[in-house]
Design a protein around this motif. Structure first.
Motif, PDB file in Angstrom:
ATOM      1  N   LEU A   1       0.809  -1.217   0.000  1.00 60.41           N
ATOM      2  CA  LEU A   1       0.000   0.000   0.000  1.00 60.41           C
ATOM      3  C   LEU A   1       0.843   1.269   0.000  1.00 60.41           C
ATOM      4  O   LEU A   1       0.378   2.325  -0.459  1.00 60.41           O
ATOM      5  CB  LEU A   1      -0.918   0.008   1.223  1.00 60.41           C
ATOM      6  N   THR A   2       2.074   1.181   0.491  1.00 64.19           N
ATOM      7  CA  THR A   2       2.889   2.393   0.635  1.00 64.19           C
ATOM      8  C   THR A   2       4.107   2.455  -0.282  1.00 64.19           C
ATOM      9  O   THR A   2       4.649   3.535  -0.509  1.00 64.19           O
ATOM     10  CB  THR A   2       3.374   2.536   2.083  1.00 64.19           C
ATOM     11  N   LYS A   3       4.528   1.306  -0.834  1.00 66.30           N
ATOM     12  CA  LYS A   3       5.765   1.293  -1.609  1.00 66.30           C
ATOM     13  C   LYS A   3       5.618   0.815  -3.053  1.00 66.30           C
ATOM     14  O   LYS A   3       6.474   1.111  -3.891  1.00 66.30           O
ATOM     15  CB  LYS A   3       6.806   0.412  -0.905  1.00 66.30           C
ATOM     16  N   ASP A   4       4.559   0.071  -3.352  1.00 69.27           N
ATOM     17  CA  ASP A   4       4.392  -0.500  -4.688  1.00 69.27           C
ATOM     18  C   ASP A   4       3.819   0.562  -5.628  1.00 69.27           C
ATOM     19  O   ASP A   4       2.624   0.847  -5.619  1.00 69.27           O
ATOM     20  CB  ASP A   4       3.463  -1.714  -4.637  1.00 69.27           C
ATOM     21  N   GLU A   5       4.670   1.144  -6.449  1.00 67.61           N
ATOM     22  CA  GLU A   5       4.236   2.231  -7.333  1.00 67.61           C
ATOM     23  C   GLU A   5       3.378   1.749  -8.486  1.00 67.61           C
ATOM     24  O   GLU A   5       2.716   2.548  -9.155  1.00 67.61           O
ATOM     25  CB  GLU A   5       5.463   2.988  -7.868  1.00 67.61           C
ATOM     26  N   SER A   6       3.353   0.444  -8.732  1.00 61.11           N
ATOM     27  CA  SER A   6       2.522  -0.099  -9.812  1.00 61.11           C
ATOM     28  C   SER A   6       1.105  -0.419  -9.351  1.00 61.11           C
ATOM     29  O   SER A   6       0.246  -0.770 -10.160  1.00 61.11           O
ATOM     30  CB  SER A   6       3.162  -1.371 -10.387  1.00 61.11           C
TER      31      SER A   6
ATOM     32  N   ALA B   1      -4.665   0.914  -6.969  1.00 60.90           N
ATOM     33  CA  ALA B   1      -5.681   0.908  -5.922  1.00 60.90           C
ATOM     34  C   ALA B   1      -6.129   2.332  -5.630  1.00 60.90           C
ATOM     35  O   ALA B   1      -5.318   3.263  -5.644  1.00 60.90           O
ATOM     36  CB  ALA B   1      -5.142   0.256  -4.657  1.00 60.90           C
ATOM     37  N   SER B   2      -7.411   2.476  -5.333  1.00 60.73           N
ATOM     38  CA  SER B   2      -7.964   3.812  -5.079  1.00 60.73           C
ATOM     39  C   SER B   2      -7.758   4.270  -3.638  1.00 60.73           C
ATOM     40  O   SER B   2      -8.086   5.406  -3.297  1.00 60.73           O
ATOM     41  CB  SER B   2      -9.459   3.815  -5.394  1.00 60.73           C
ATOM     42  N   ILE B   3      -7.225   3.404  -2.778  1.00 57.65           N
ATOM     43  CA  ILE B   3      -7.169   3.707  -1.349  1.00 57.65           C
ATOM     44  C   ILE B   3      -5.786   4.110  -0.852  1.00 57.65           C
ATOM     45  O   ILE B   3      -5.600   4.349   0.345  1.00 57.65           O
ATOM     46  CB  ILE B   3      -7.650   2.502  -0.519  1.00 57.65           C
ATOM     47  N   THR B   4      -4.810   4.236  -1.736  1.00 63.71           N
ATOM     48  CA  THR B   4      -3.436   4.457  -1.274  1.00 63.71           C
ATOM     49  C   THR B   4      -3.259   5.779  -0.526  1.00 63.71           C
ATOM     50  O   THR B   4      -2.377   5.890   0.326  1.00 63.71           O
ATOM     51  CB  THR B   4      -2.447   4.384  -2.448  1.00 63.71           C
ATOM     52  N   SER B   5      -4.084   6.779  -0.822  1.00 65.20           N
ATOM     53  CA  SER B   5      -3.964   8.054  -0.101  1.00 65.20           C
ATOM     54  C   SER B   5      -4.285   7.907   1.384  1.00 65.20           C
ATOM     55  O   SER B   5      -3.901   8.755   2.195  1.00 65.20           O
ATOM     56  CB  SER B   5      -4.883   9.110  -0.717  1.00 65.20           C
ATOM     57  N   ASN B   6      -4.983   6.822   1.740  1.00 65.38           N
ATOM     58  CA  ASN B   6      -5.275   6.577   3.162  1.00 65.38           C
ATOM     59  C   ASN B   6      -4.019   6.236   3.956  1.00 65.38           C
ATOM     60  O   ASN B   6      -4.021   6.326   5.188  1.00 65.38           O
ATOM     61  CB  ASN B   6      -6.259   5.417   3.313  1.00 65.38           C
ATOM     62  N   TYR B   7      -2.956   5.840   3.246  1.00 67.25           N
ATOM     63  CA  TYR B   7      -1.767   5.308   3.921  1.00 67.25           C
ATOM     64  C   TYR B   7      -0.524   6.166   3.669  1.00 67.25           C
ATOM     65  O   TYR B   7       0.578   5.755   4.009  1.00 67.25           O
ATOM     66  CB  TYR B   7      -1.539   3.857   3.466  1.00 67.25           C
ATOM     67  N   GLU B   8      -0.722   7.368   3.142  1.00 64.60           N
ATOM     68  CA  GLU B   8       0.430   8.181   2.762  1.00 64.60           C
ATOM     69  C   GLU B   8       1.191   8.745   3.972  1.00 64.60           C
ATOM     70  O   GLU B   8       2.321   9.217   3.823  1.00 64.60           O
ATOM     71  CB  GLU B   8      -0.010   9.325   1.846  1.00 64.60           C
ATOM     72  N   ASP B   9       0.601   8.706   5.150  1.00 63.48           N
ATOM     73  CA  ASP B   9       1.287   9.218   6.341  1.00 63.48           C
ATOM     74  C   ASP B   9       2.110   8.147   7.052  1.00 63.48           C
ATOM     75  O   ASP B   9       2.737   8.430   8.082  1.00 63.48           O
ATOM     76  CB  ASP B   9       0.270   9.810   7.322  1.00 63.48           C
ATOM     77  N   ILE B  10       2.109   6.916   6.533  1.00 60.56           N
ATOM     78  CA  ILE B  10       2.912   5.846   7.144  1.00 60.56           C
ATOM     79  C   ILE B  10       4.369   5.999   6.712  1.00 60.56           C
ATOM     80  O   ILE B  10       4.681   6.142   5.529  1.00 60.56           O
ATOM     81  CB  ILE B  10       2.386   4.456   6.740  1.00 60.56           C
ATOM     82  N   LYS B  11       5.258   5.947   7.672  1.00 60.04           N
ATOM     83  CA  LYS B  11       6.699   6.069   7.411  1.00 60.04           C
ATOM     84  C   LYS B  11       7.360   4.711   7.280  1.00 60.04           C
ATOM     85  O   LYS B  11       8.144   4.463   6.360  1.00 60.04           O
ATOM     86  CB  LYS B  11       7.361   6.867   8.532  1.00 60.04           C
TER      87      LYS B  11
END
Length: 530
Positions: free
Chosen positions: A129-134, A137-147
């Protein structure tokens, strides 16, 4: 109640034939006979659900998460009030100083294939969800604050945040995927998406694409309450009238129906109507990738004055809904009545159109800068309720001097230049669910809507730490969005479900999502008797 079983018997026969492979006809007949002999017991505790069309059952790819929610489990899950509580996580702590969540996982949880569930599966899922640029998914913005996500040991996961996110416990409800089956796979195209393996209440058995049915069986090794109903047959149905027909003919036990079809079953002792509250609304969504809306974005909101939304609620929804003015109107953080700035008022519409520089042409259609106020909205032809809504909106706008061209399509075509679509959206849980849809360039913002104030207030709502600050931010969002909308909100819908008599346990305490999804939130408590 005695039920027609022809379709299910055929499914059993087809399954038996596939299992026999190259065996003799005698072997096939023997297997069919054995399956048929078990027919009464199988059907007596089998629920047939007329559901939605599906193409994937992967929780991070499937926007309609009814099946993923019972096949997969997340670190957290939602309770009857829509609040996140522990699921695969037995407990958790949050350290404010380091912005770190520590999840302590349940011991002894098994994947449906018998392999052990461990912290590595959690790391694998969140890395996707946070590293796979390919990842599409429509939900990746939900996880953009994870380091960073790390496994301290097999039963401990640490998730370090780059920024505080008030909605993260909601986002931790996403289903966890098995690393041992998906490592090295292209998550967008893997066959796993049609043959899922989870840790949830039900396990996948088969998908008959030709017959339009997905079969699940209860997970006897489930770590929490094992469901009462042994088998679920999920019929992949698109056409609204077909669902009603399936209930009438005995081919289905349960279905979500549009309001008019649901009303046909009321006062019939052979059926039960379950009416849920939903966060599901319909709107005319504008596609800002198209030239018409790029040039006329200032004229979206004024169209609200020309639409009699209450008439649509009364006619199309049979009164099972209410007029919409905000995307989070029924959310605990929303409902700011100061954002309810439009009413049905043709005189006000004409006045505002004049201020915007629109003048009626000889044909009665407004024009500005040599361009007619004429735009196209696509709607899927089998969604009768949406077709009815769009036709009425088109008629009302035509009366006011605006041409809305209704484009019926079999499936949405995003490359043909239509100016938008008759949309359905919902934010049933935390109001941050709006972020991915409305923030500029966010992962679900497919219509390319953008507004600086909307971005500001949604980011403020995500990162604010107090309930009061969050509510204030979302109220400001509602006002800003009403003043510069990306869609014309029409109405919220009730979630009208109908079951045959004998289906018990559906709990209407939960507010449901888009297409009234979430009805199975307590399926482990359901029973069926015939």
């Amino acid at each position: 109640m005695k039920r027609k079983v022809v379709g299910l018997v055929m499914a059993v026969m087809m399954t038996a034939g596939m299992l026999s492979g190259c065996g003799s006809q005698a072997e096939e007949k023997n297997e069919v006979a054995q399956e048929t002999k078990k027919e009464d017991s199988d059907l007596s505790n089998t629920l047939v659900y007329a559901g939605e069309s599906e193409d994937t059952i992967n929780p991070i790819l499937n926007n309609h998460d009814e099946l993923p929610s019972i096949i997969f489990s997340g670190l957290m899950k939602y309770d009857e009030k829509g609040a996140p509580i522990e699921d695969l996580a037995e407990s958790y702590e949050y350290d404010e100083a380091t912005m770190t969540y520590t999840f302590h996982l349940r011991d002894g949880v098994k994947w449906h294939d018998g392999k052990d569930f461990t912290a590595k599966d959690v790391v694998f899922t969140y890395d996707l969800l946070t590293k796979d640029e390919s990842l599409t998914a429509s939900i990746t913005s939900n996880y953009e604050d994870i380091k960073e996500v790390t496994a301290e040991d097999d039963l401990t996961v640490k998730i370090v945040m780059a920024d505080y996110n008030a909605a993260m416990l909601d986002n931790f409800t996403i289903g966890i995927l098995p690393e041992h089956l998906l490592k090295g796979e292209d998550i967008n195209t893997t066959s796993f998406n049609q043959k899922p393996v989870g840790t949830g209440r039900y396990k996948f058995v088969s998908w008959d694409t030709a017959g339009g049915s997905i079969t699940l069986e209860k997970n006897d090794e489930y770590y929490d309450k094992v469901p009462n109903i042994d088998r679920l047959i999920y019929k992949t149905v698109s056409v609204e009238s077909t669902k009603a027909t399936m209930l009438q003919s005995g081919e289905a036990d349960l279905a979500w129906l549009n309001a008019k079809y649901a009303d046909e079953f009321r006062d019939n002792d052979a059926y039960t109507n379950y009416d849920f509250k939903t966060a599901d609304y319909r709107s005319v969504a504008c596609d800002f990738r198209t030239d018409f809306w790029k040039e006329n974005k200032d004229s979206v909101g004024v169209l609200n004055y020309a639409i009699d939304k209450q008439a649509i609620v009364d006619s199309v929804l049979n009164g099972h809904g209410f007029v919409a003015y905000s995307p989070i109107q029924i959310n605990s953080y929303g409902g700011n009545e100061e954002a309810d700035i439009y009413s049905y008022d043709l005189d006000k519409f004409a006045e505002e159109m004049d201020k915007l520089g629109w003048k009626k042409g000889d044909d009665g259609i407004y024009e500005r800068n040599g361009q007619k106020f004429s735009f196209s909205i696509q709607v899927r032809d089998y969604e009768e309720e949406r077709v009815d809504i769009e036709n009425i909106v088109s008629q009302q706008l035509k009366k006011a001097g605006v041409e809305l061209k209704v484009q019926l399509v079999t499936k949405f075509d995003w490359e043909s230049g239509y100016n938008g679509f008759l949309a359905g959206y919902a934010t049933p849980f935390d109001a941050d669910g709006l972020y991915k849809q409305f923030v500029t360039d966010a992962s679900e913002n497919t219509m390319k809507y953008s507004d600086e104030k909307v971005d500001e207030f949604l980011k403020e709502g995500r990162h604010a730490k107090s309930e009061e600050e969050r509510k204030e931010a979302y109220h400001k969002f509602e006002t800003a969005y009403a003043e510069n909308p990306g869609q014309i909100l029409i109405a919220y819908l009730d979630g009208n479900y109908v079951s045959v008599k004998g289906v018990e346990g559906l709990d209407t305490a939960r507010t449901l999502g888009h297409h009234a999804v979430g009805v199975m939130w307590n399926i482990e408590d359901w029973t069926i008797s015939r």
